[in-house]
Structure formats: structure tokens, C-alpha cells
Design a protein around this motif. Structure first.
Motif, PDB file in Angstrom:
ATOM      1  N   TRP A  37       0.711  -1.260  -0.092  1.00 55.94           N
ATOM      2  CA  TRP A  37       0.057  -0.001  -0.032  1.00 55.94           C
ATOM      3  C   TRP A  37       0.894   1.175   0.007  1.00 55.94           C
ATOM      4  O   TRP A  37       0.420   2.305  -0.529  1.00 55.94           O
ATOM      5  N   ASP A  38       1.852   1.186   0.710  1.00 51.39           N
ATOM      6  CA  ASP A  38       2.925   2.311   0.804  1.00 51.39           C
ATOM      7  C   ASP A  38       3.496   2.576  -0.857  1.00 51.39           C
ATOM      8  O   ASP A  38       3.470   3.553  -1.203  1.00 51.39           O
ATOM      9  N   TYR A  39       3.649   1.252  -1.461  1.00 54.20           N
ATOM     10  CA  TYR A  39       4.322   1.546  -2.827  1.00 54.20           C
ATOM     11  C   TYR A  39       2.996   2.123  -3.591  1.00 54.20           C
ATOM     12  O   TYR A  39       3.275   2.951  -4.570  1.00 54.20           O
ATOM     13  N   LEU A  40       1.712   1.592  -3.518  1.00 58.53           N
ATOM     14  CA  LEU A  40       0.840   2.177  -4.277  1.00 58.53           C
ATOM     15  C   LEU A  40       0.187   3.589  -4.241  1.00 58.53           C
ATOM     16  O   LEU A  40      -0.226   4.278  -5.214  1.00 58.53           O
ATOM     17  N   GLU A  41       0.639   4.080  -2.863  1.00 54.69           N
ATOM     18  CA  GLU A  41       0.232   5.689  -2.752  1.00 54.69           C
ATOM     19  C   GLU A  41       1.453   6.637  -2.997  1.00 54.69           C
ATOM     20  O   GLU A  41       1.237   7.745  -2.797  1.00 54.69           O
ATOM     21  N   ASN A  42       2.759   5.762  -3.402  1.00 58.82           N
ATOM     22  CA  ASN A  42       3.720   6.759  -3.883  1.00 58.82           C
ATOM     23  C   ASN A  42       3.479   7.445  -4.965  1.00 58.82           C
ATOM     24  O   ASN A  42       3.316   6.965  -6.073  1.00 58.82           O
ATOM     25  N   SER A  43       3.477   8.737  -4.963  1.00 59.87           N
ATOM     26  CA  SER A  43       3.098   9.551  -6.174  1.00 59.87           C
ATOM     27  C   SER A  43       4.094   9.521  -7.307  1.00 59.87           C
ATOM     28  O   SER A  43       3.857  10.234  -8.330  1.00 59.87           O
ATOM     29  N   TRP A  44       5.382   9.264  -6.914  1.00 62.89           N
ATOM     30  CA  TRP A  44       6.633   9.046  -7.807  1.00 62.89           C
ATOM     31  C   TRP A  44       6.228   8.057  -8.872  1.00 62.89           C
ATOM     32  O   TRP A  44       7.128   8.055  -9.773  1.00 62.89           O
ATOM     33  N   THR A  45       5.558   6.893  -8.556  1.00 59.36           N
ATOM     34  CA  THR A  45       5.587   5.815  -9.397  1.00 59.36           C
ATOM     35  C   THR A  45       4.195   5.618  -9.829  1.00 59.36           C
ATOM     36  O   THR A  45       3.043   5.800  -9.469  1.00 59.36           O
ATOM     37  N   GLU A  46       4.047   5.099 -11.320  1.00 56.18           N
ATOM     38  CA  GLU A  46       3.107   4.765 -11.853  1.00 56.18           C
ATOM     39  C   GLU A  46       2.804   3.390 -12.326  1.00 56.18           C
ATOM     40  O   GLU A  46       3.721   2.855 -13.132  1.00 56.18           O
ATOM     41  N   TYR A  47       1.981   2.536 -12.012  1.00 51.26           N
ATOM     42  CA  TYR A  47       1.893   1.010 -12.381  1.00 51.26           C
ATOM     43  C   TYR A  47       0.897   0.867 -13.349  1.00 51.26           C
ATOM     44  O   TYR A  47      -0.176   1.454 -13.268  1.00 51.26           O
ATOM     45  N   SER A  48       1.232  -0.282 -14.280  1.00 47.59           N
ATOM     46  CA  SER A  48       0.454  -0.635 -15.067  1.00 47.59           C
ATOM     47  C   SER A  48      -0.362  -1.844 -14.966  1.00 47.59           C
ATOM     48  O   SER A  48      -1.312  -2.269 -15.437  1.00 47.59           O
ATOM     49  N   LEU A  49       0.300  -2.594 -14.141  1.00 46.21           N
ATOM     50  CA  LEU A  49      -0.292  -3.899 -13.648  1.00 46.21           C
ATOM     51  C   LEU A  49       0.052  -4.495 -12.266  1.00 46.21           C
ATOM     52  O   LEU A  49       1.019  -3.896 -11.831  1.00 46.21           O
ATOM     53  N   GLY A  50      -1.202  -5.030 -11.468  1.00 50.45           N
ATOM     54  CA  GLY A  50      -0.580  -5.554 -10.136  1.00 50.45           C
ATOM     55  C   GLY A  50      -0.760  -7.214 -10.151  1.00 50.45           C
ATOM     56  O   GLY A  50      -1.717  -7.638 -11.082  1.00 50.45           O
ATOM     57  N   ILE A  51       0.036  -7.736  -9.378  1.00 51.94           N
ATOM     58  CA  ILE A  51      -0.020  -9.199  -9.101  1.00 51.94           C
ATOM     59  C   ILE A  51      -0.074  -9.361  -7.654  1.00 51.94           C
ATOM     60  O   ILE A  51       0.819  -9.006  -6.935  1.00 51.94           O
ATOM     61  N   PHE A  52      -1.224  -9.612  -7.128  1.00 44.23           N
ATOM     62  CA  PHE A  52      -1.534  -9.762  -5.582  1.00 44.23           C
ATOM     63  C   PHE A  52      -1.593 -10.949  -5.099  1.00 44.23           C
ATOM     64  O   PHE A  52      -2.495 -11.920  -5.750  1.00 44.23           O
TER      65      PHE A  52
END
Length: 229
Positions: A37-52
Motif C-alpha cells: 500500500w505504501d508503494y501504491l500511494e507513492n506519487s512518484w510511481t505509476e503502475y500498469s499492472l498488479g499481481i497480488f
């Protein structure tokens, strides 16, 4: 393409990350839900896909999905789990998962499902990305000079050169700092050398100059770089 992988099984997480990196994906690997969740809230990064993974320390994969969808985040997510009943699959899909893969699985199937997710979301992996009369070709990993949609000349790029130019082309006319490039093009746990951005931009400019695009990427002193199409 940048992927967030959330998997607490060390051997499996390492194997998945290795397979993805070999396919030129940029991967941030989190071992628990809170870190993810910390990664997902990081405004510096833009993710294209998630594997959970479903079962995680801290927040579960299901809780991560619920948080994302409550924020109207459309990130395509592939859920990994040992839960294989129809009821479990329905719960995962209803929570917002885009696909569901039961453990154990083959790496080839995982990669195929990610490609399928990308095809269903064309903006994630278009055949070409175009700005003005330059185009990035995803099939050949090259940058092309085009006229009336016809390729006149092309130059093959390295993976990092391609990733740099793709980021610039997705943000034309915007000032982009070295810190943004470091955050977006290297995984969060990597430690690139301090001069790596300047070195990569220099190499990319050489190839663009070979196409006749000298000055396409400008240095904005004190701010970073800007693609001026």
C-alpha cells in the motif's frame, strides 16, 4: 511497463520477479500488504499492472483490492491464491480482480495472463506510441521516424533507452526531474548510480540524433529534462 508484485513467499516472489525482469518489465516486489500500500500511494510511481497474493501479512490481497477500487483506481490486478473453490474465485473477482490464477502455476501461464490483461487494456501496451512524427514500436523495441503513418527510418533501443523515451513521450512538454526518472524506471529497492540518468539520456540522444532528432530532449537547467516534439 511497471508492475507491483505482492507475494510473501520468498522463493515464489523471487522467481516471478526474475521472470518479469527478463521480459523487460520494471518490478516493485512487496512482501506484505502494508508495504504494498505504501508503494501504491507513492506519487512518484505509476503502475500498469498488479499481481497480488490473496493471503499476506498485514493487509490481505483482497483488502488491497478493496482499497484500490474504493479510490476508483482502475489498476488491472491478477490475483494469486491457493484458494481454488468457485466461491473464492467469485469473491476475488467481485472485489475487483481482473483475473485469477490458482497456485501452483507455471510461469509461462502467468506471463500469458499478463499479456492478456494488457491486450484487454490497449493503453497499457499499444503497438506504437506516437508523438508528432516519432513513434515507439513495442514489437521491435525501436524508435521510428514516420511520415503519413509510414516508417521511414528506425533505430533499435536498449531496454533502458526504450523505457526512458517511453516516459518522455507519455509526458511531452513537461519538465521531468532526474528523481522522477529514477523513481519510475528503476524498482524501488534498486540503488542506481547517481549519474545514471544523465548517462542514459546522453546515450538516448545519440540514437535520436541518428534519426535527425537532435535537441528533441532538452536539458532544463535546475529542473531536469523535457521532450519538445
Amino acid at each position: 511497463m511497471r508492475i507491483i508484485l505482492v507475494e510473501d513467499e520468498t522463493d515464489l516472489g523471487f522467481a516471478i520477479k526474475q521472470a518479469l525482469c527478463q521480459k523487460s518489465y520494471i518490478v516493485d516486489w512487496a512482501c506484505d500488504g502494508n508495504q504494498a500500500w505504501d508503494y501504491l500511494e507513492n506519487s512518484w510511481t505509476e503502475y500498469s499492472l498488479g499481481i497480488f497474493d490473496w493471503l499476506l501479512p498485514g493487509l490481505s490481497g483482497l483488502e488491497l483490492l478493496n482499497r484500490l477500487r474504493q479510490q476508483d483506481n482502475p489498476l488491472p490486478v491478477l490475483m494469486l491464491t491457493a484458494k481454488d473453490t468457485m466461491e473464492d474465485k467469485v469473491i476475488g473477482l467481485d472485489a475487483g480482480a481482473d483475473d485469477y490464477l490458482v497456485k501452483p502455476f507455471g510461469m509461462a501461464e502467468l506471463l500469458a495472463r499478463l499479456r492478456a490483461l494488457a491486450r484487454r487494456s490497449p493503453q497499457l501496451q499499444p503497438q506504437q506510441l506516437e508523438v508528432g512524427n516519432i513513434a515507439l514500436d513495442y514489437k521491435t523495441n525501436s524508435v521510428c521516424l514516420t511520415e503519413a503513418g509510414v516508417t521511414k527510418k528506425s533505430v533499435v533501443l536498449t531496454t533502458k533507452e526504450f523505457q526512458f523515451l517511453e516516459y518522455f513521450m507519455r509526458h511531452p512538454g513537461q519538465n521531468i526531474t532526474s528523481e522522477q526518472l529514477l523513481a519510475q524506471i528503476w524498482s524501488l529497492e534498486s540503488e542506481p548510480m547517481s549519474n545514471v540518468v544523465a548517462a542514459q539520456v546522453r546515450l538516448l540522444r545519440r540514437k535520436l540524433t541518428a534519426l535527425g532528432y537532435e535537441g528533441l530532449i532538452q536539458t532544463i537547467y535546475g529542473l531536469g529534462y523535457r521532450l519538445d516534439p
